[in-house]
Design a protein around this motif. Structure first.
Motif, PDB file in Angstrom:
ATOM      1  N   GLY A  60       0.798  -1.220   0.000  1.00 57.85           N
ATOM      2  CA  GLY A  60       0.000   0.000   0.000  1.00 57.85           C
ATOM      3  C   GLY A  60       0.828   1.266   0.000  1.00 57.85           C
ATOM      4  N   GLU A  61       2.070   1.157   0.410  1.00 63.40           N
ATOM      5  CA  GLU A  61       2.960   2.313   0.442  1.00 63.40           C
ATOM      6  C   GLU A  61       4.163   2.089  -0.459  1.00 63.40           C
ATOM      7  N   GLY A  62       4.080   1.066  -1.287  1.00 67.42           N
ATOM      8  CA  GLY A  62       5.177   0.696  -2.161  1.00 67.42           C
ATOM      9  C   GLY A  62       5.503  -0.775  -1.986  1.00 67.42           C
ATOM     10  N   LEU A  63       6.555  -1.212  -2.636  1.00 64.59           N
ATOM     11  CA  LEU A  63       6.966  -2.607  -2.550  1.00 64.59           C
ATOM     12  C   LEU A  63       7.819  -2.845  -1.322  1.00 64.59           C
ATOM     13  N   ALA A  64       7.678  -4.048  -0.751  1.00 69.67           N
ATOM     14  CA  ALA A  64       8.472  -4.415   0.424  1.00 69.67           C
ATOM     15  C   ALA A  64       8.709  -5.913   0.432  1.00 69.67           C
ATOM     16  N   LEU A  65       9.861  -6.314   0.934  1.00 65.32           N
ATOM     17  CA  LEU A  65      10.111  -7.718   1.229  1.00 65.32           C
ATOM     18  C   LEU A  65       9.643  -7.935   2.659  1.00 65.32           C
ATOM     19  N   VAL A  66       8.647  -8.799   2.824  1.00 66.16           N
ATOM     20  CA  VAL A  66       8.031  -8.995   4.133  1.00 66.16           C
ATOM     21  C   VAL A  66       8.297 -10.425   4.596  1.00 66.16           C
ATOM     22  N   PRO A  67       9.238 -10.612   5.525  1.00 67.66           N
ATOM     23  CA  PRO A  67       9.564 -11.971   5.970  1.00 67.66           C
ATOM     24  C   PRO A  67       8.322 -12.759   6.361  1.00 67.66           C
ATOM     25  N   GLY A  68       8.288 -13.995   5.898  1.00 64.03           N
ATOM     26  CA  GLY A  68       7.159 -14.865   6.197  1.00 64.03           C
ATOM     27  C   GLY A  68       6.070 -14.751   5.154  1.00 64.03           C
ATOM     28  N   ILE A  69       5.571 -13.570   4.952  1.00 65.60           N
ATOM     29  CA  ILE A  69       4.486 -13.369   3.982  1.00 65.60           C
ATOM     30  C   ILE A  69       5.004 -13.541   2.559  1.00 65.60           C
ATOM     31  N   GLU A  70       6.196 -13.056   2.277  1.00 68.73           N
ATOM     32  CA  GLU A  70       6.710 -13.079   0.914  1.00 68.73           C
ATOM     33  C   GLU A  70       7.041 -14.471   0.421  1.00 68.73           C
ATOM     34  N   THR A  71       7.004 -15.472   1.286  1.00 68.78           N
ATOM     35  CA  THR A  71       7.267 -16.840   0.846  1.00 68.78           C
ATOM     36  C   THR A  71       5.983 -17.621   0.579  1.00 68.78           C
ATOM     37  N   ALA A  72       4.848 -16.971   0.725  1.00 71.59           N
ATOM     38  CA  ALA A  72       3.572 -17.653   0.480  1.00 71.59           C
ATOM     39  C   ALA A  72       3.477 -18.057  -0.985  1.00 71.59           C
ATOM     40  N   ASN A  73       2.893 -19.211  -1.218  1.00 69.97           N
ATOM     41  CA  ASN A  73       2.729 -19.705  -2.578  1.00 69.97           C
ATOM     42  C   ASN A  73       1.541 -19.046  -3.265  1.00 69.97           C
ATOM     43  N   HIS A  74       1.512 -19.206  -4.585  1.00 69.13           N
ATOM     44  CA  HIS A  74       0.519 -18.566  -5.443  1.00 69.13           C
ATOM     45  C   HIS A  74      -0.739 -19.421  -5.580  1.00 69.13           C
ATOM     46  N   ASP A  75      -1.871 -18.775  -5.448  1.00 68.78           N
ATOM     47  CA  ASP A  75      -3.166 -19.347  -5.815  1.00 68.78           C
ATOM     48  C   ASP A  75      -3.937 -18.208  -6.448  1.00 68.78           C
ATOM     49  N   GLU A  76      -4.265 -18.362  -7.724  1.00 70.15           N
ATOM     50  CA  GLU A  76      -4.904 -17.250  -8.438  1.00 70.15           C
ATOM     51  C   GLU A  76      -6.234 -16.828  -7.829  1.00 70.15           C
ATOM     52  N   ASN A  77      -6.838 -17.690  -7.020  1.00 66.20           N
ATOM     53  CA  ASN A  77      -8.122 -17.369  -6.392  1.00 66.20           C
ATOM     54  C   ASN A  77      -7.996 -16.873  -4.953  1.00 66.20           C
ATOM     55  N   ALA A  78      -6.790 -16.753  -4.455  1.00 70.71           N
ATOM     56  CA  ALA A  78      -6.591 -16.323  -3.068  1.00 70.71           C
ATOM     57  C   ALA A  78      -7.115 -14.907  -2.857  1.00 70.71           C
ATOM     58  N   LEU A  79      -7.835 -14.728  -1.776  1.00 69.97           N
ATOM     59  CA  LEU A  79      -8.308 -13.399  -1.390  1.00 69.97           C
ATOM     60  C   LEU A  79      -7.485 -12.961  -0.184  1.00 69.97           C
ATOM     61  N   PHE A  80      -6.758 -11.886  -0.335  1.00 68.66           N
ATOM     62  CA  PHE A  80      -5.856 -11.446   0.725  1.00 68.66           C
ATOM     63  C   PHE A  80      -5.570  -9.965   0.576  1.00 68.66           C
ATOM     64  N   GLU A  81      -5.020  -9.402   1.625  1.00 70.32           N
ATOM     65  CA  GLU A  81      -4.529  -8.030   1.609  1.00 70.32           C
ATOM     66  C   GLU A  81      -3.309  -7.971   2.503  1.00 70.32           C
ATOM     67  N   VAL A  82      -2.293  -7.285   2.048  1.00 67.71           N
ATOM     68  CA  VAL A  82      -1.095  -7.040   2.852  1.00 67.71           C
ATOM     69  C   VAL A  82      -1.038  -5.539   3.095  1.00 67.71           C
ATOM     70  N   PHE A  83      -0.860  -5.162   4.346  1.00 69.95           N
ATOM     71  CA  PHE A  83      -0.787  -3.737   4.652  1.00 69.95           C
ATOM     72  C   PHE A  83       0.092  -3.517   5.882  1.00 69.95           C
ATOM     73  N   ILE A  84       0.454  -2.284   6.096  1.00 71.56           N
ATOM     74  CA  ILE A  84       1.248  -1.900   7.259  1.00 71.56           C
ATOM     75  C   ILE A  84       0.302  -1.409   8.343  1.00 71.56           C
ATOM     76  N   ASP A  85       0.402  -2.001   9.525  1.00 72.30           N
ATOM     77  CA  ASP A  85      -0.406  -1.598  10.680  1.00 72.30           C
ATOM     78  C   ASP A  85       0.324  -0.438  11.356  1.00 72.30           C
ATOM     79  N   ASP A  86       0.097   0.749  10.848  1.00 71.07           N
ATOM     80  CA  ASP A  86       0.850   1.925  11.284  1.00 71.07           C
ATOM     81  C   ASP A  86       0.756   2.201  12.775  1.00 71.07           C
ATOM     82  N   ASP A  87      -0.427   2.009  13.357  1.00 71.04           N
ATOM     83  CA  ASP A  87      -0.592   2.378  14.770  1.00 71.04           C
ATOM     84  C   ASP A  87      -0.703   1.179  15.712  1.00 71.04           C
ATOM     85  N   GLY A  88      -0.494  -0.031  15.208  1.00 74.83           N
ATOM     86  CA  GLY A  88      -0.499  -1.207  16.078  1.00 74.83           C
ATOM     87  C   GLY A  88      -1.863  -1.596  16.612  1.00 74.83           C
TER      88      GLY A  88
END
Length: 159
Positions: free
Chosen positions: A88-116
Motif C-alpha cells: 500500500g505504500e510501495g513494494l516491500a520484502l516482508v519476511p514470512g508473507i513473501e514466501t507464500a505460494n501462489h493461488d490465483e483465487n486467493a483473497l488477501f490483503e497485505v498492509f502496514i499496521d501503522d498504529d499497532g
C-alpha cells in the motif's frame, strides 16, 4: 544484525535461476515460444541497463562495503521480482508473507499496521486472508492475474 535470520532464509543465487529472464542465451534460443524469448531478452536488457546506469553513476559501493557486481544486481532484482509485495505504500520484502505460494483465487490483503491496532507493534506488516487458518495451515496469496507464460517469465514456474 537484526536481519541475519531473515537474510539466511533467502534462497541462494543459484536457486533463483528459474525465471525466463535469467536463462542463458542457449536455453532461451531453444524455447518454442518466440514471444517468451523476446520478452525474456527485453527484460534481461532492461535489468542490464539498470546496472549500467548505476555503474556509470559510480553507485556500486554497497553499505556493507561490498562492490555491487552484475551478478549481485541480478540476484537482488530476482529477489525483488519474485518476493516483493505491494503493502500500500510501495513494494516491500516482508519476511514470512513473501514466501507464500501462489493461488490465483486467493483473497488477501497485505498492509502496514501503522498504529499497532491489531495488537502488534506499530509499523508491522499484516497479511489479512478471507478465512480462519490454523497455525500449521499453508496460506496462499495471488501473484495477480497471470497466465503460465507470465509466471514462467517472471517467477520461473507454471501451473
Amino acid at each position: 544484525s537484526f536481519y541475519d535470520a531473515y537474510l539466511q532464509s533467502l534462497p541462494l543465487p543459484e536457486d533463483m535461476l528459474g525465471a525466463a529472464w535469467r536463462w542463458s542465451a542457449d536455453v532461451l534460443d531453444a524455447q518454442p515460444s518466440a514471444e517468451l524469448v523476446a520478452e525474456a531478452k527485453a527484460l534481461r536488457q532492461q535489468i542490464d541497463e539498470e546496472f549500467f546506469i548505476l555503474k556509470a553513476a559510480g553507485a556500486t559501493q554497497l553499505a556493507s562495503g561490498t562492490l555491487l557486481t552484475q551478478d549481485i544486481w541480478d540476484f537482488g532484482r530476482a529477489l525483488v521480482k519474485t518476493r516483493a509485495l505491494d503493502v500500500g505504500e510501495g513494494l516491500a520484502l516482508v519476511p514470512g508473507i513473501e514466501t507464500a505460494n501462489h493461488d490465483e483465487n486467493a483473497l488477501f490483503e497485505v498492509f502496514i499496521d501503522d498504529d499497532g491496532q491489531l495488537g502488534l507493534t506499530a509499523g508491522c506488516a499484516v497479511l489479512l486472508v478471507d478465512r480462519d487458518v490454523s497455525a500449521s495451515e499453508e496460506v496462499y496469496i495471488s501473484y495477480g492475474d497471470k497466465d503460465n507464460y507470465q509466471l514462467l517469465l517472471n517467477y520461473g514456474f507454471t501451473l
